[in-house]
Write a protein that holds these residues in place. Structure first.
Motif, PDB file in Angstrom:
ATOM      1  N   THR A  78       0.852  -1.181   0.000  1.00  0.00           N
ATOM      2  CA  THR A  78       0.000   0.000   0.000  1.00  0.00           C
ATOM      3  C   THR A  78       0.893   1.237   0.000  1.00  0.00           C
ATOM      4  N   PRO A  79       0.753   2.098  -1.018  1.00  0.00           N
ATOM      5  CA  PRO A  79       1.612   3.285  -1.052  1.00  0.00           C
ATOM      6  C   PRO A  79       1.138   4.343  -0.056  1.00  0.00           C
ATOM      7  N   LEU A  80       2.076   4.899   0.661  1.00  0.00           N
ATOM      8  CA  LEU A  80       1.794   6.003   1.571  1.00  0.00           C
ATOM      9  C   LEU A  80       2.245   7.293   0.885  1.00  0.00           C
ATOM     10  N   PRO A  81       1.729   8.437   1.285  1.00  0.00           N
ATOM     11  CA  PRO A  81       2.143   9.693   0.646  1.00  0.00           C
ATOM     12  C   PRO A  81       3.664   9.888   0.713  1.00  0.00           C
ATOM     13  N   LEU A  82       4.247  10.411  -0.372  1.00  0.00           N
ATOM     14  CA  LEU A  82       5.702  10.590  -0.425  1.00  0.00           C
ATOM     15  C   LEU A  82       6.218  11.476   0.694  1.00  0.00           C
ATOM     16  N   ALA A  83       5.468  12.479   1.062  1.00  0.00           N
ATOM     17  CA  ALA A  83       5.923  13.392   2.110  1.00  0.00           C
ATOM     18  C   ALA A  83       5.921  12.730   3.489  1.00  0.00           C
ATOM     19  N   ALA A  84       5.160  11.650   3.663  1.00  0.00           N
ATOM     20  CA  ALA A  84       5.038  11.008   4.973  1.00  0.00           C
ATOM     21  C   ALA A  84       6.256  10.164   5.325  1.00  0.00           C
ATOM     22  N   LEU A  85       6.905   9.581   4.336  1.00  0.00           N
ATOM     23  CA  LEU A  85       8.001   8.659   4.597  1.00  0.00           C
ATOM     24  C   LEU A  85       9.339   9.279   4.222  1.00  0.00           C
ATOM     25  N   ALA A  86      10.331   9.078   5.052  1.00  0.00           N
ATOM     26  CA  ALA A  86      11.675   9.547   4.733  1.00  0.00           C
ATOM     27  C   ALA A  86      12.295   8.649   3.669  1.00  0.00           C
ATOM     28  N   LEU A  87      12.060   7.333   3.783  1.00  0.00           N
ATOM     29  CA  LEU A  87      12.592   6.368   2.825  1.00  0.00           C
ATOM     30  C   LEU A  87      11.722   5.122   2.872  1.00  0.00           C
ATOM     31  N   ASP A  88      11.274   4.678   1.721  1.00  0.00           N
ATOM     32  CA  ASP A  88      10.453   3.477   1.603  1.00  0.00           C
ATOM     33  C   ASP A  88      11.116   2.577   0.570  1.00  0.00           C
ATOM     34  N   LEU A  89      11.640   1.434   1.005  1.00  0.00           N
ATOM     35  CA  LEU A  89      12.386   0.523   0.131  1.00  0.00           C
ATOM     36  C   LEU A  89      11.622  -0.773  -0.075  1.00  0.00           C
ATOM     37  N   VAL A  90      11.683  -1.296  -1.292  1.00  0.00           N
ATOM     38  CA  VAL A  90      11.179  -2.629  -1.591  1.00  0.00           C
ATOM     39  C   VAL A  90      12.279  -3.362  -2.337  1.00  0.00           C
ATOM     40  N   HIS A  91      12.789  -4.419  -1.717  1.00  0.00           N
ATOM     41  CA  HIS A  91      13.810  -5.256  -2.351  1.00  0.00           C
ATOM     42  C   HIS A  91      13.068  -6.327  -3.138  1.00  0.00           C
ATOM     43  N   VAL A  92      13.356  -6.430  -4.432  1.00  0.00           N
ATOM     44  CA  VAL A  92      12.660  -7.393  -5.282  1.00  0.00           C
ATOM     45  C   VAL A  92      13.648  -8.377  -5.895  1.00  0.00           C
ATOM     46  N   ARG A  93      13.133  -9.574  -6.171  1.00  0.00           N
ATOM     47  CA  ARG A  93      13.907 -10.563  -6.899  1.00  0.00           C
ATOM     48  C   ARG A  93      12.943 -11.398  -7.719  1.00  0.00           C
ATOM     49  N   ALA A  94      13.412 -11.835  -8.875  1.00  0.00           N
ATOM     50  CA  ALA A  94      12.607 -12.707  -9.717  1.00  0.00           C
ATOM     51  C   ALA A  94      12.612 -14.099  -9.094  1.00  0.00           C
ATOM     52  N   LEU A  95      11.451 -14.699  -8.983  1.00  0.00           N
ATOM     53  CA  LEU A  95      11.339 -16.027  -8.391  1.00  0.00           C
ATOM     54  C   LEU A  95      11.600 -17.090  -9.454  1.00  0.00           C
ATOM     55  N   ALA A  96      12.257 -18.156  -9.045  1.00  0.00           N
ATOM     56  CA  ALA A  96      12.564 -19.248  -9.963  1.00  0.00           C
ATOM     57  C   ALA A  96      11.269 -19.929 -10.400  1.00  0.00           C
ATOM     58  N   LEU A  97      11.201 -20.249 -11.655  1.00  0.00           N
ATOM     59  CA  LEU A  97      10.006 -20.845 -12.232  1.00  0.00           C
ATOM     60  C   LEU A  97       9.677 -22.201 -11.605  1.00  0.00           C
ATOM     61  N   GLY A  98      10.683 -23.031 -11.395  1.00  0.00           N
ATOM     62  CA  GLY A  98      10.457 -24.361 -10.840  1.00  0.00           C
ATOM     63  C   GLY A  98       9.894 -24.329  -9.435  1.00  0.00           C
ATOM     64  N   SER A  99      10.477 -23.526  -8.568  1.00  0.00           N
ATOM     65  CA  SER A  99      10.002 -23.476  -7.180  1.00  0.00           C
ATOM     66  C   SER A  99       8.617 -22.836  -7.083  1.00  0.00           C
ATOM     67  N   GLU A 100       8.328 -21.868  -7.940  1.00  0.00           N
ATOM     68  CA  GLU A 100       7.009 -21.230  -7.916  1.00  0.00           C
ATOM     69  C   GLU A 100       5.924 -22.182  -8.392  1.00  0.00           C
ATOM     70  N   THR A 101       6.173 -22.915  -9.461  1.00  0.00           N
ATOM     71  CA  THR A 101       5.164 -23.862  -9.931  1.00  0.00           C
ATOM     72  C   THR A 101       4.953 -24.972  -8.906  1.00  0.00           C
TER      73      THR A 101
END
Length: 184
Positions: A78-101
């Motif tokens: 859920t996005p919060l207003p930009l002025a409300a947060l000093a820093l908002d980070l999301v670390h992403v990685r692509a999930l392996a096809l085999g483990s996801e299936t």
């Protein structure tokens, strides 16, 4: 590590581009939106994001929390207003096809649900991609106490180790959750 400032200039599949990059850190600050990734991936990431309608330009900036801010981990995107947060980070990685299936189809003593089977079919055909994400945010104590922030973030009070390795959540590129969060 390189930091790219991102600005949306056209509609496109941003989540699919982020999944194609592989591993990156997305950031929202009062100064704008950014992507941090390895130096070797910069040219490829800029091209992928351009095809998704995002202008990504290299900047000399560090994504670090401001002094005096409190840490929190994310429950959802859920996005919060930009002025409300000093820093908002999301670390992403692509999930392996085999483990996801395997995860989607592994239901003990039951047949897989039709929705899960359709999702696996889309993953195997390349129509969708699995993304693992972890969210961390820093803001003032007053903002983290607000009802809006408490729905999306859990403040870290005693378990300082939780900010280092928050729990991983899953999303799929077709849902567009990362693009909604990044460009809200």
């Amino acid at each position: 590590m390189a930091v790219l400032r991102c600005e949306r200039v056209a509609a496109g599949d941003v989540d699919r581009a982020i999944a194609s990059i592989g591993t990156a850190t997305l950031a929202r600050t009062p100064d704008g939106t950014f992507v941090e990734l390895d130096d070797a991936q910069v040219a490829r990431a800029q091209r992928l994001l351009a095809f998704a309608g995002v202008r990504a330009t290299a900047v000399l900036s560090a994504l670090a929390p401001r002094p005096g801010t409190r840490a929190a981990i994310g429950r959802d995107l859920t996005p919060l207003p930009l002025a409300a947060l000093a820093l908002d980070l999301v670390h992403v990685r692509a999930l392996a096809l085999g483990s996801e299936t395997r995860r989607l189809l592994a239901r003990r003593w039951q047949r897989p649900r039709p929705a899960d089977r359709a999702l696996v079919r889309a993953l195997l055909r390349g129509e969708d991609a699995g993304i693992g994400w972890r969210r961390r945010a820093w803001s003032t104590r007053d903002v983290l106490r607000s009802a809006e922030a408490r729905r999306a973030l859990r403040p870290i009070v005693f378990d300082v180790g939780a900010i280092i390795a928050p729990p991983e959540h899953r999303a799929f590129a077709k849902d567009g959750e990362l693009a909604r969060w990044l460009f809200a």
